[in-house]
Design a protein around this motif. Structure first.
Motif, short mmCIF file in Angstrom:
data_model
loop_
_atom_site.label_atom_id
_atom_site.label_comp_id
_atom_site.label_asym_id
_atom_site.label_seq_id
_atom_site.Cartn_x
_atom_site.Cartn_y
_atom_site.Cartn_z
N VAL A 65 0.60 -0.95 -0.34
CA VAL A 65 -0.11 -0.07 0.08
C VAL A 65 1.17 1.64 -0.14
N VAL A 66 0.78 1.88 -0.98
CA VAL A 66 1.71 3.37 -1.06
C VAL A 66 0.46 4.55 -0.61
N PHE A 67 1.43 5.09 0.53
CA PHE A 67 0.25 6.60 0.69
C PHE A 67 1.39 7.65 0.11
N VAL A 68 0.85 8.65 -0.53
CA VAL A 68 1.67 9.73 -1.82
C VAL A 68 1.11 11.44 -1.16
N THR A 69 1.43 12.24 -1.57
CA THR A 69 1.44 13.27 -1.52
C THR A 69 1.77 13.78 -3.06
N LEU A 70 1.07 14.74 -2.71
CA LEU A 70 1.40 15.73 -4.91
C LEU A 70 1.28 16.90 -4.71
N LYS A 71 2.90 17.14 -5.76
CA LYS A 71 2.87 18.78 -6.26
C LYS A 71 2.09 19.12 -6.12
N PRO A 72 1.99 20.82 -6.38
CA PRO A 72 1.06 21.23 -6.11
C PRO A 72 0.27 21.50 -7.64
N GLY A 73 -0.64 21.47 -8.49
CA GLY A 73 -0.75 21.75 -9.70
C GLY A 73 -1.37 20.17 -10.14
N PHE A 74 -1.08 19.17 -9.09
CA PHE A 74 -1.35 17.62 -9.13
C PHE A 74 -2.27 17.85 -8.59
N ASP A 75 -3.56 17.18 -9.81
CA ASP A 75 -4.86 16.51 -9.29
C ASP A 75 -5.04 14.99 -8.85
N GLY A 76 -5.16 14.72 -7.31
CA GLY A 76 -5.63 13.94 -7.23
C GLY A 76 -6.62 13.18 -7.15
N ASN A 77 -7.08 11.67 -8.26
CA ASN A 77 -7.99 11.75 -8.72
C ASN A 77 -7.45 9.72 -8.87
N ALA A 78 -8.58 9.29 -9.81
CA ALA A 78 -8.70 7.87 -9.63
C ALA A 78 -7.40 7.99 -11.21
N GLU A 79 -7.12 8.61 -11.83
CA GLU A 79 -6.21 8.98 -13.20
C GLU A 79 -4.84 8.57 -12.80
N MET A 80 -4.69 9.37 -11.67
CA MET A 80 -3.69 10.36 -10.77
C MET A 80 -2.74 8.78 -10.21
N GLU A 81 -4.32 7.83 -9.65
CA GLU A 81 -3.62 6.87 -8.64
C GLU A 81 -3.05 5.77 -9.74
N ALA A 82 -3.71 5.08 -11.05
CA ALA A 82 -3.52 4.81 -11.58
C ALA A 82 -2.39 5.01 -12.95
N ALA A 83 -1.78 6.59 -12.59
CA ALA A 83 -0.84 6.73 -13.76
C ALA A 83 0.99 6.20 -11.94
N LEU A 84 0.09 6.29 -11.40
CA LEU A 84 1.91 6.21 -10.15
C LEU A 84 1.78 4.69 -10.11
N SER A 85 0.64 3.77 -10.13
CA SER A 85 0.28 2.27 -10.17
C SER A 85 1.12 1.61 -11.23
N ALA A 86 1.09 2.59 -12.43
CA ALA A 86 1.54 2.01 -13.72
C ALA A 86 3.16 2.15 -13.77
N HIS A 87 3.71 3.51 -13.27
CA HIS A 87 4.47 4.38 -12.31
C HIS A 87 5.59 2.89 -11.93
N ILE A 88 5.04 2.47 -11.10
CA ILE A 88 6.05 1.79 -10.49
C ILE A 88 6.16 0.72 -10.69
N SER A 89 5.14 -0.14 -11.79
CA SER A 89 4.73 -1.50 -12.27
C SER A 89 6.13 -1.72 -14.24
N ASN A 90 6.23 -0.23 -14.45
CA ASN A 90 7.26 0.40 -15.83
C ASN A 90 8.59 0.57 -15.15
N GLU A 91 8.86 1.40 -13.56
CA GLU A 91 10.71 1.73 -13.48
C GLU A 91 11.14 -0.24 -12.70
N ILE A 92 10.23 -1.01 -11.79
CA ILE A 92 10.20 -2.12 -11.11
C ILE A 92 10.28 -3.28 -11.79
N GLY A 93 8.82 -3.26 -12.22
CA GLY A 93 8.24 -4.48 -12.10
C GLY A 93 7.19 -4.83 -11.96
N LYS A 94 6.48 -6.04 -12.49
CA LYS A 94 5.05 -5.71 -12.66
C LYS A 94 4.62 -6.43 -11.41
#
Ligand code: WTA
Length: 656
Positions: A571-600
């Motif tokens: 489970v990851v807890f994240v705070t965003l930089k100003p100007g970024f929206d905390g929505n479901a899309e962002m959650e999915a993008a961060l999840s995909a980011h980990i899978s791309n950088e480290i692995g699925k």
């Protein structure tokens, strides 16, 4: 060490015991408790006598002058000895009836099979060793291997060992970035890969991932590509001058080059295997030749009670230590017949494992609790459809096994007859450290058992005081053992700090454990910031550093929470930089980011976007609070250092 290390609870645990059947004990290599006690005592008190006898069937070209040179924390074993590990794994069998015995029984995910006898495997290793040599790879070089579970991955590892090059296998689930980091860290000169691998009916494009990983990497001169797929299933691009077809490279090389094994010092690097630790940077665990061979050889023989006609199947991936020690070096040095299965346990359906067991008459099955839990969930009918009565011994590794899963494994898979060995060990220990011996010890579900020969574990407090039976504490090892890691590649200081600084004079495992009156150890789990998700070791710091590299992320905290199937989930807890929206899309993008950088396999179960993270007044993120929140527990412990309590309340509100 994290603060949670001090508060491991003590409890009496599971009291049930399961004795080995008299029939099993009667045929076992070690039959009685007296025999075990005698051997164990000898291994501690007269290690020279013990190791001399127990390694006598292995091929040492020059015997050792001294068993061990221990300059804490640096160990040398079999000092002065010379050998090539592949002579113990291959050549020695060719002079015996084993020469025509299957060494590898390969089962492809689509159902294709291939059997390689010891003679054939030896030939293929020599041939590929020649190809490596012909392309300028030699003793002391590092070779990265990014492949699936095919015979060529074993051939590739052994061919490296044959020419004295160290391999570093990167698990096929890692993404390009993770491969690049590992190659750069060890300065690998070549990569072994394949076009694609079958996984759940789909093609995993390994070669394309290697291409992406190698962008900007200077050290790699050659990439050897094994073609597993047909051209329709997987197209690849070959880079002129760099990429070579595996079998074309063999054809082009002078085959005599690989026949003679490179004889190396016992302390010559055999492989580097990266594993997660408590910082963002994976650690290159270095194993050397002689001690690693001795440790894996002996444990395979005694823990799995390996007999000549066994068909042995370890379901791990070669990308992890279990695959190195118990698919490749341990079983082959014992002349075992090993099943190598390419794909997923549920392809085409949840009956696949049981079908493989029936088809190849597997007698020893070594697997992970997470797989067992998935099978329980899938339903007994999948097991019932197959005749798995060839099984005579079962083993587990990678995480604590919950007694319910243990009982199912014992009754449903083992017919209430097969002993189960619950083996505790680590990437760093190289081979099994604690277990029961199958013909000797009663098993207590959930407890891994007693020390293997030559190992002196203890439970200590965080001040290093030895604790009594029943008291929970830190698991340490008090003496050096042959297959221990020698260092972290290129970083002796980190090696010292990581393993030998918490508890004076002892190796600290990172695990919390306790032992009982009878000397049985129960490992509770990691007490550092390392998670165990489906048996995969994941450092929370690695996840966090990957997240903060994302343009939208200000801060991140990764924690584990209990999960029925995976053991732990991320489970990851994240705070965003100003100007970024905390929505479901962002959650999915961060999840995909980990899978791309480290692995699925490291993809989080849950991404929680929050306004702020709970911190101490000095600004340290209080992960233990997040752990409680993620697990749905009351927040425990002292909160007086917390800077702002409302932060916790608002995060808790997200979980209610
Ligand atoms: C955990 C895998 C309980 C433990 C061989 C250890 C276990 C970590 C067991 C190492 C077991 C492994 N019972 N816990 N039988 N086996 N572990 O390096 O936390 O991938 O420290 O090595 O897995 O994981 P690694």
């Amino acid at each position: 060490m994290s603060d949670s290390g001090k508060s491991i609870e003590s409890f009496s645990g599971e009291e049930q015991r399961y004795e080995p059947t008299p029939a099993f004990s009667a045929q076992a290599r070690i039959k009685t408790k007296e025999e075990y006690d005698k051997l164990y005592q000898e291994s501690i008190e007269s290690p020279e006598t013990f190791w001399k006898r127990e390694t006598s069937e292995l091929v040492f070209r020059k015997p050792w002058d001294k068993l061990v040179d221990w300059q804490l924390p640096f160990a040398k074993w079999f000092v002065g000895a010379e050998l090539n590990i592949t002579e113990s794994c291959l050549d020695r069998h060719l002079e015996t009836e084993r020469k025509d015995k299957p060494a590898i029984i390969f089962e492809g995910e689509p159902g294709d099979t291939e059997t390689l006898t010891y003679t054939q495997l030896h030939q293929k290793v020599c041939d590929f060793a020649a190809a490596l040599k012909a392309n300028g790879i030699g003793p002391g070089d590092r070779v990265a291997i990014y492949m699936g579970m095919v015979p060529e991955v074993v051939i590739g590892m052994l061919a490296c060992a044959r020419i004295g090059a160290a391999h570093t296998v990167v698990f096929g689930g890692f993404a390009a970035e993770a491969i690049r980091d590992r190659i750069n860290d060890c300065g690998a000169k070549a990569v072994l890969t394949q076009d694609g691998a079958w996984r759940r009916g789909k093609v995993v494009p390994l070669k394309a991932t290697v291409d992406a990983a190698l962008e900007g990497v200077k050290s790699i001169e050659k990439v050897f590509v094994y073609r597993r797929m047909s051209a329709q299933d997987c197209t690849i691009e070959m880079q002129e001058g760099r990429d070579l077809d595996w079998y074309e490279a063999i054809k082009a090389a002078d085959s005599s080059l690989g026949v003679e094994a490179e004889i190396v010092d016992a302390e010559h690097p055999l492989f580097i295997l990266y594993t997660s630790g408590s910082t963002g940077k994976p650690k290159g665990v270095l194993h050397t030749t002689g001690g690693y061979l001795a440790g894996t050889h002996l444990t395979t023989k005694y823990v799995f009670d390996l007999q000549e006609d066994d068909v042995y199947w370890c379901t791990a991936d070669v990308g992890w230590i279990t695959g190195h020690s118990y698919i490749v070096y341990g079983p082959l040095s014992n002349g075992a017949s090993c099943v190598l299965y390419e794909g997923a346990p549920n392809q085409p359906d949840w009956g696949r494992f049981w079908n493989v067991i029936e088809k190849h008459k597997v007698s020893i099955l070594y697997t992970a609790p997470t797989a067992i839990r998935a099978f329980i969930k899938a339903g007994d009918e999948w097991v019932d459809k197959n005749d798995i009565s060839s099984l005579r011994l079962l083993g587990t590794v990678g995480e604590p096994i919950n007694p319910e899963a243990w009982r199912w494994f014992y009754q449903k898979v083992g017919r209430g007859e097969c002993p189960i060995v619950d083996t505790w060990w680590q990437t760093e220990t190289g081979s099994i450290m604690m277990t029961t011996l199958p013909g000797v010890h009663a098993v207590k579900p959930g407890s891994c058992g007693v020390p293997f020969f030559g190992v002196k574990p203890a439970i200590v407090s965080s001040e290093g005081e030895e604790l009594r039976p029943g008291e929970g504490g830190l698991l340490v090892v008090q003496n050096p053992w042959p297959s221990m890691l020698r260092t972290i590649w290129g970083d002796d200081e980190r090696f010292k700090a990581q393993y030998f600084s918490d508890i004076e004079g002892a190796y600290f495992t990172g695990d919390g454990a306790r032992f009982d009156q009878e000397g049985y150890f129960t490992v509770v789990g990691r007490i550092d910031d390392v998670l165990n998700v489906s048996g995969h070791r994941i450092g929370t710091a690695e996840i966090e550093s990957s997240l903060v590299a994302h343009e939208a992320v200000a801060e991140a905290a990764a924690v584990g929470r209990p999960h029925d199937l995976k053991g732990q989930a991320l489970v990851v807890f994240v705070t965003l930089k100003p100007g970024f929206d905390g929505n479901a899309e962002m959650e999915a993008a961060l999840s995909a980011h980990i899978s791309n950088e480290i692995g699925k396999f490291a993809r989080p179960d849950l991404v929680v976007l929050v306004d702020s993270l709970p911190k101490t007044r000095s600004g340290k993120i209080m992960r233990r609070i997040l752990k409680d929140v993620a697990a749905g527990r009351e927040v425990q412990g002292d909160l007086s250092t917390l800077e702002d309590r409302t932060v916790v309340e608002s995060i808790q509100a997200r979980f209610s």
